[in-house]
Design an enzyme around this catalytic site. Sequence first.
Site, short mmCIF file in Angstrom:
data_model
loop_
_atom_site.label_atom_id
_atom_site.label_comp_id
_atom_site.label_asym_id
_atom_site.label_seq_id
_atom_site.Cartn_x
_atom_site.Cartn_y
_atom_site.Cartn_z
CD GLU A 28 6.17 34.74 4.31
OE1 GLU A 28 5.83 34.42 3.16
OE2 GLU A 28 7.35 34.73 4.70
CG HIS B 211 0.94 35.05 1.39
ND1 HIS B 211 1.00 33.83 2.03
CD2 HIS B 211 2.22 35.41 1.14
CE1 HIS B 211 2.27 33.49 2.18
NE2 HIS B 211 3.04 34.43 1.66
CG HIS C 261 6.87 41.37 -1.91
ND1 HIS C 261 7.08 41.99 -0.69
CD2 HIS C 261 6.51 40.10 -1.61
CE1 HIS C 261 6.84 41.13 0.28
NE2 HIS C 261 6.49 39.97 -0.24
CG ASP D 16 5.79 39.19 3.68
OD1 ASP D 16 5.09 38.25 4.09
OD2 ASP D 16 6.33 39.19 2.55
CE1 TYR E 147 9.31 38.18 -3.79
CE2 TYR E 147 8.41 36.77 -5.50
CZ TYR E 147 8.25 37.48 -4.31
OH TYR E 147 7.05 37.46 -3.67
FE LIG Z 1 5.18 34.94 1.27
FE LIG Z 2 5.54 38.33 0.69
#
Ligand SMILES: [Fe+2]
Ligand SMILES: [Fe+2]
Length: 398
Positions: A81, A79, A227, A83, A192
């Site tokens: 993104e 991914h 996460h 983070d 979430y």
């Molecule tokens: Fe994300």
């Molecule tokens: Fe994330």
Amino acid sequence: MEPIKISDNIFWVGAVDYDIRDFHGYLTPRGSTYNAYLIVKDNKITLIDTVKHGFEDELLSRVSKIVDPKRIDQVVSNHAEMDHSGGLPGILRHIGIEKPVLASTMGVKNLAGQFPSAGLNLQAVGPKLDVGGEDLVFMETRMIHWPDSMFSFLPSQGLLFSQDGFGMHLACPERFDDEIPEDVWGPLALNYFANILTPYTVQIGKLLEKVAADGLAAQIRTICPDHGFVWRRNPGRIIEIYAKWVQQKPRRKAVVVFDTMWHSTEYMARELTDFLAGQDIEASYHCLKNRHRSEVATECFEAAAIIIGTPTINNQLFPSVADFIAYVKSLKFKNKIGGAFGSHGWSGEGAKLVQAELRNMGYSVPADEVRVQWVPQEKDLGPLKALGQSIADEIKRL
Ligand SMILES: [Fe+2]
Ligand SMILES: [Fe+2]
Ligand SMILES: Cc1cc2nc3c(=O)[nH]c(=O)nc-3n(C[C@H](O)[C@H](O)[C@H](O)COP(=O)(O)O)c2cc1C
């Protein structure tokens, strides 16, 4: 900092961010983690995802307790993104900028766009990748929740690297589902899902069906998300919960959410809340002065109705209400009933603007907005109760 062993050759090497509270506009009251994983074979070392920028040293420190980080041969980015990718440039500079960073086709584009001058050796993955005598198998999960998102699966161990899927924002020293009770993680997983995954429930529903049809669901023994914690005892539990959430089935609950300058809209919100509760509806009351948009959105997720109140300010909605509407609009909730109310002094556009937004979002809006001029009086309670009644009737019809 120590790595955490998941199996003989797989380790968690991520970072724990105890202090983060604002995660792209979403409140994370318990912080978060940026999970990364290391697959260690004699002849090949693969890093799965990285961490947010600023946490590179934490990742490298954990890796170095297993092997010299410079021995990492390849990095998989599930991914793009920030983070999970923000640490890529720094980590690659440390381990060797020429090492391949493997991502989906869209991942290559999105990483190139975000790190244009990092000199990363970006490569699109094929269907699978050799990770030292066995294959890591890829499955694109476009728009869950970015165009680049993909899952990686290690069949020999039934281990799924699911990037943001099945995650939650929870910073803690525990790393596994059997170490944290469901009454602690349940509300965080819902928070979430409601705030990150709601817009993509159709895609997630299809993915869950595909995973079941391909027989993959039965093979999954461990889920490693980006996460929160690793699901090793009961990964089926979170899959089962997601299968329910993707349906967005409302329950007998109404959220009353508003802001106020001089308490008139607040007074209306309290009357409405009490009225709904008297109709045997779970009524959930939120003033945006002290409730964060994402907390209220979580409350909305399983509610049948969202009733929004605003005073009029300079012919407009109150800013926090406009903010909230923009946010819930982006979440594309399905199966919702809407209602609008508010106090004004002269022109009174506020509640009308809310009503128009509710229709625009495709909510079922059973009654006209209720507007009260200045401070609500006894005579104003009738229309307010009528609004509550229409909404309660519609909820009961579901
Ligand atoms: Fe994300
Ligand atoms: Fe994330
Ligand atoms: C800065 C400001 C601007 C306002 N602008 C308008 C307006 O454009 N049109 C209107 O009908 N009322 C306007 N009002 C009046 C408020 O809407 C009115 O006082 C209302 O009762 C406030 O509701 P509340 O007590 O829930 O804040 C304004 C009030 C303030 C303080």
